[in-house]
Design a protein around this motif. Structure first.
Motif, PDB file in Angstrom:
ATOM      1  N   ARG A 168      22.156  14.911  38.515  1.00  0.00           N
ATOM      2  CA  ARG A 168      22.211  14.802  37.831  1.00  0.00           C
ATOM      3  C   ARG A 168      21.070  13.413  36.717  1.00  0.00           C
ATOM      4  NH1 ARG A 168      26.750   9.973  39.050  1.00  0.00           N
ATOM      5  NH2 ARG A 168      26.035  10.252  41.207  1.00  0.00           N
ATOM      6  N   VAL A 169      21.523  13.286  35.592  1.00  0.00           N
ATOM      7  CA  VAL A 169      20.540  12.924  34.515  1.00  0.00           C
ATOM      8  C   VAL A 169      20.825  11.731  34.248  1.00  0.00           C
ATOM      9  CG1 VAL A 169      18.493  12.858  33.063  1.00  0.00           C
ATOM     10  CG2 VAL A 169      19.537  15.036  34.608  1.00  0.00           C
ATOM     11  N   ILE A 170      20.817  10.691  34.687  1.00  0.00           N
ATOM     12  CA  ILE A 170      20.494   8.836  34.325  1.00  0.00           C
ATOM     13  C   ILE A 170      19.960   8.409  33.422  1.00  0.00           C
ATOM     14  CG2 ILE A 170      21.560   7.040  34.701  1.00  0.00           C
ATOM     15  CD1 ILE A 170      22.986   8.698  36.510  1.00  0.00           C
ATOM     16  N   SER A 171      18.958   8.616  33.411  1.00  0.00           N
ATOM     17  CA  SER A 171      17.834   8.523  32.150  1.00  0.00           C
ATOM     18  C   SER A 171      16.361   8.788  32.311  1.00  0.00           C
ATOM     19  CB  SER A 171      17.505   7.054  32.590  1.00  0.00           C
ATOM     20  OG  SER A 171      16.213   6.522  31.374  1.00  0.00           O
ATOM     21  N   GLY A 172      16.448   9.830  31.060  1.00  0.00           N
ATOM     22  CA  GLY A 172      15.051  10.227  30.374  1.00  0.00           C
ATOM     23  C   GLY A 172      15.104  11.585  30.443  1.00  0.00           C
ATOM     24  N   VAL A 173      14.555  12.841  31.186  1.00  0.00           N
ATOM     25  CA  VAL A 173      15.204  14.285  30.703  1.00  0.00           C
ATOM     26  C   VAL A 173      14.761  14.673  32.484  1.00  0.00           C
ATOM     27  CG1 VAL A 173      12.447  13.703  30.055  1.00  0.00           C
ATOM     28  CG2 VAL A 173      14.337  15.555  29.462  1.00  0.00           C
ATOM     29  N   PHE A 174      15.334  16.105  32.756  1.00  0.00           N
ATOM     30  CA  PHE A 174      15.522  16.168  33.610  1.00  0.00           C
ATOM     31  C   PHE A 174      14.527  17.945  33.420  1.00  0.00           C
ATOM     32  CE2 PHE A 174      14.784  19.853  36.916  1.00  0.00           C
ATOM     33  CZ  PHE A 174      14.646  19.094  37.730  1.00  0.00           C
ATOM     34  N   GLU A 175      13.819  18.390  33.151  1.00  0.00           N
ATOM     35  CA  GLU A 175      13.630  19.458  32.110  1.00  0.00           C
ATOM     36  C   GLU A 175      13.156  19.828  30.960  1.00  0.00           C
ATOM     37  OE1 GLU A 175      14.879  23.011  34.952  1.00  0.00           O
ATOM     38  OE2 GLU A 175      12.765  22.860  36.141  1.00  0.00           O
ATOM     39  N   ASP A 176      14.866  20.355  30.640  1.00  0.00           N
ATOM     40  CA  ASP A 176      15.084  20.135  28.642  1.00  0.00           C
ATOM     41  C   ASP A 176      16.017  19.655  28.731  1.00  0.00           C
ATOM     42  OD1 ASP A 176      12.840  21.270  27.762  1.00  0.00           O
ATOM     43  OD2 ASP A 176      13.473  23.397  28.020  1.00  0.00           O
ATOM     44  N   THR A 177      16.568  18.897  30.266  1.00  0.00           N
ATOM     45  CA  THR A 177      17.940  17.771  29.560  1.00  0.00           C
ATOM     46  C   THR A 177      17.863  16.966  29.144  1.00  0.00           C
ATOM     47  OG1 THR A 177      19.126  19.834  30.831  1.00  0.00           O
ATOM     48  CG2 THR A 177      20.189  17.604  30.670  1.00  0.00           C
ATOM     49  N   LEU A 178      18.060  16.569  28.189  1.00  0.00           N
ATOM     50  CA  LEU A 178      18.001  14.652  27.996  1.00  0.00           C
ATOM     51  C   LEU A 178      19.100  14.114  28.310  1.00  0.00           C
ATOM     52  CD1 LEU A 178      17.039  14.937  24.294  1.00  0.00           C
ATOM     53  CD2 LEU A 178      15.781  14.470  26.022  1.00  0.00           C
ATOM     54  N   ALA A 179      19.063  12.720  29.156  1.00  0.00           N
ATOM     55  CA  ALA A 179      20.014  11.371  29.313  1.00  0.00           C
ATOM     56  C   ALA A 179      20.960  11.534  28.338  1.00  0.00           C
ATOM     57  CB  ALA A 179      19.570  10.526  30.389  1.00  0.00           C
ATOM     58  N   ILE A 180      21.836  10.642  28.287  1.00  0.00           N
ATOM     59  CA  ILE A 180      22.616   9.834  27.410  1.00  0.00           C
ATOM     60  C   ILE A 180      21.402   8.753  27.107  1.00  0.00           C
ATOM     61  CG2 ILE A 180      24.332   8.245  27.252  1.00  0.00           C
ATOM     62  CD1 ILE A 180      25.856  10.013  28.555  1.00  0.00           C
ATOM     63  N   SER A 181      21.334   8.106  25.321  1.00  0.00           N
ATOM     64  CA  SER A 181      21.148   7.166  25.103  1.00  0.00           C
ATOM     65  C   SER A 181      20.910   5.587  25.925  1.00  0.00           C
ATOM     66  CB  SER A 181      20.458   7.058  23.862  1.00  0.00           C
ATOM     67  OG  SER A 181      21.994   6.870  23.385  1.00  0.00           O
ATOM     68  N   ARG A 182      20.000   5.382  26.029  1.00  0.00           N
ATOM     69  CA  ARG A 182      20.625   3.886  26.730  1.00  0.00           C
ATOM     70  C   ARG A 182      20.233   2.759  26.191  1.00  0.00           C
ATOM     71  NH1 ARG A 182      17.889   8.400  27.657  1.00  0.00           N
ATOM     72  NH2 ARG A 182      16.028   7.629  27.977  1.00  0.00           N
ATOM     73  N   PRO A 183      20.672   0.967  25.813  1.00  0.00           N
ATOM     74  CA  PRO A 183      21.119   0.611  25.462  1.00  0.00           C
ATOM     75  C   PRO A 183      19.330  -0.103  24.264  1.00  0.00           C
ATOM     76  CG  PRO A 183      21.953  -0.154  27.442  1.00  0.00           C
ATOM     77  CD  PRO A 183      21.011   0.531  27.190  1.00  0.00           C
ATOM     78  N   PRO A 184      19.609   0.359  23.179  1.00  0.00           N
ATOM     79  CA  PRO A 184      18.258   0.025  22.385  1.00  0.00           C
ATOM     80  C   PRO A 184      17.548  -0.748  22.294  1.00  0.00           C
ATOM     81  CG  PRO A 184      20.327  -0.990  21.111  1.00  0.00           C
ATOM     82  CD  PRO A 184      20.762  -0.846  22.530  1.00  0.00           C
ATOM     83  N   HIS A 185      17.156  -2.129  23.612  1.00  0.00           N
ATOM     84  CA  HIS A 185      16.273  -2.986  23.657  1.00  0.00           C
ATOM     85  C   HIS A 185      15.955  -3.075  24.849  1.00  0.00           C
ATOM     86  CE1 HIS A 185      16.405  -4.567  19.968  1.00  0.00           C
ATOM     87  NE2 HIS A 185      17.733  -4.821  19.825  1.00  0.00           N
ATOM     88  N   SER A 186      15.942  -1.580  25.605  1.00  0.00           N
ATOM     89  CA  SER A 186      15.722  -1.068  26.908  1.00  0.00           C
ATOM     90  C   SER A 186      13.630  -0.545  26.851  1.00  0.00           C
ATOM     91  CB  SER A 186      17.043   0.030  27.660  1.00  0.00           C
ATOM     92  OG  SER A 186      16.030   0.301  28.675  1.00  0.00           O
ATOM     93  N   TRP A 187      13.083  -1.171  28.031  1.00  0.00           N
ATOM     94  CA  TRP A 187      12.195   0.193  28.393  1.00  0.00           C
ATOM     95  C   TRP A 187      12.783   1.246  28.569  1.00  0.00           C
ATOM     96  CZ3 TRP A 187       7.009  -1.558  27.490  1.00  0.00           C
ATOM     97  CH2 TRP A 187       5.919  -0.764  28.736  1.00  0.00           C
ATOM     98  N   ALA A 188      13.459   1.530  28.760  1.00  0.00           N
ATOM     99  CA  ALA A 188      14.161   3.155  29.489  1.00  0.00           C
ATOM    100  C   ALA A 188      14.426   3.777  28.283  1.00  0.00           C
ATOM    101  CB  ALA A 188      14.505   3.068  30.167  1.00  0.00           C
ATOM    102  N   ALA A 189      14.854   3.053  26.534  1.00  0.00           N
ATOM    103  CA  ALA A 189      15.286   3.394  25.147  1.00  0.00           C
ATOM    104  C   ALA A 189      14.048   5.013  25.174  1.00  0.00           C
ATOM    105  CB  ALA A 189      15.305   2.953  24.484  1.00  0.00           C
TER     106      ALA A 189
END
Length: 337
Positions: A168-189
């Motif tokens: 389950r991809v909560i943040s980032g990417v696994f292989e070619d599968t992207l997570a849902i976008s994070r809040p804009p002012h996040s280091w993870a965005a």
């Protein structure tokens, strides 16, 4: 046993102490009984089933409290959470949902755990990741986003022996599968920060390779369910946290029963960290200023009738934004009590 891919292994009771950009992760589990009419427990705790997250007077949870300077990423595995905040937003989320809250320059919120089931136990389990913000991100207004379980991407991998793993991809990417976008002012965005958060479920005897990331990233695996697992060729006990070499493929090999892993990795922010209770800033002076500002303003008025409000039992999952002016419901928002 010396293993060049494993830096450290630590047993975990409750708190996972991590490294930049992560602060720590709490793994909460409570075995609440059936709920009463007020959504609290019908009976008191016992020695073998204590209540660890019971800070409300009636309903378990965490009544009104402040945060600033970091993010809370709340992954619910079992049970329900009712959210209220000083921005005027609220919502209810549940098993499989994720709430991503950027506390920015300050917010108060409460997280209550209503016991909706009256005819059976209300087992409750969640992870809350405390994730740091950059100095610039700490100055922005608070913001939050719901990631409904119906929308969170999954990757299903089948190994050479036809055994499956679900990522389950909560943040980032696994292989070619992207997570849902994070809040804009996040280091993870930003994709360049390579903040990957996975919830991994492996079938008995399944094997799985986790791709390499950058050499400068922080990387952890928390093996939290299952009796038998190998990570990078080494046997890892149940409920242990493993710090791993980031720029190598890591091979996971499961044992005879289903196993679950929380996977965390990301580029460090690299800024000084000054932490005091629920405030995470960059210096003691900034902390002193933030506490003084909180005493004066409480980060805005609390718009709710009590410090620990909850919704009615029949309320389905939803989220409100912009002081309740915008409402969002998942695809399957029927409650099953």
């Amino acid at each position: 046993m010396s293993n060049p891919l494993i830096y450290d292994i630590q047993p975990i009771e409750f708190r996972l102490d991590l490294k930049d950009p992560f602060i720590f992760t709490a793994h909460h589990i409570d075995y609440f009984p059936a709920g009463n009419e007020q959504l609290g427990p019908v009976s008191p705790p016992t020695a073998d089933k204590p209540y660890r997250m019971y800070y409300g007077d009636v309903v378990p949870g965490f009544p009104e409290h402040p945060h600033t300077g970091f993010e809370t990423i709340t992954l619910v595995e079992r049970g329900y959470v009712d959210h209220f905040d000083s921005l005027g937003n609220s919502g209810r989320y549940a098993e499989g949902d994720v709430q991503w809250l950027s506390t920015g320059n300050g917010v108060e919120h409460c997280e209550m755990f209503p016991l909706l089931h009256q005819d059976k136990e209300n087992t409750f389990e969640l992870f809350q990741i405390w994730f740091n913000s950059s100095p610039e991100e700490k100055t922005h207004d608070a913001d939050y986003k719901m990631m409904w379980r119906e929308n969170i991407p999954h990757v299903n991998k089948t190994d050479a022996n036809e055994k499956q793993s679900d990522i389950r991809v909560i943040s980032g990417v696994f292989e070619d599968t992207l997570a849902i976008s994070r809040p804009p002012h996040s280091w993870a965005a930003s994709a360049e920060n390579k903040v990957n958060i996975y919830m991994i479920v492996m079938q008995p005897n399944a094997e799985l390779d986790i791709p390499a990331t950058t050499a400068t990233s922080t990387r952890f695996a928390y093996y939290y369910e299952g009796p038998d697992m190998q990570i990078a060729g080494q046997n890892i006990p149940f409920k242990h946290l493993v710090e791993l070499k980031p720029d190598e493929v890591i091979h996971l090999k499961n044992g005879e029963f289903e196993s679950r892993i929380l996977w965390l990795e990301g580029e460090p922010i690299g800024a000084p960290v000054a932490m005091r209770g629920p405030f995470v800033l960059n210096s003691d002076d900034e902390l002193n200023h933030a506490f003084a500002r909180y005493r004066q303003t409480h980060f805005g008025p609390w718009p709710w009738p009590s410090p620990a409000p909850v919704f009615k039992r029949e309320q389905p999952r939803f989220a409100s934004y912009k002081k309740g002016q915008e409402m969002e419901y998942p695809e399957n928002n029927q409650i099953n009590t």
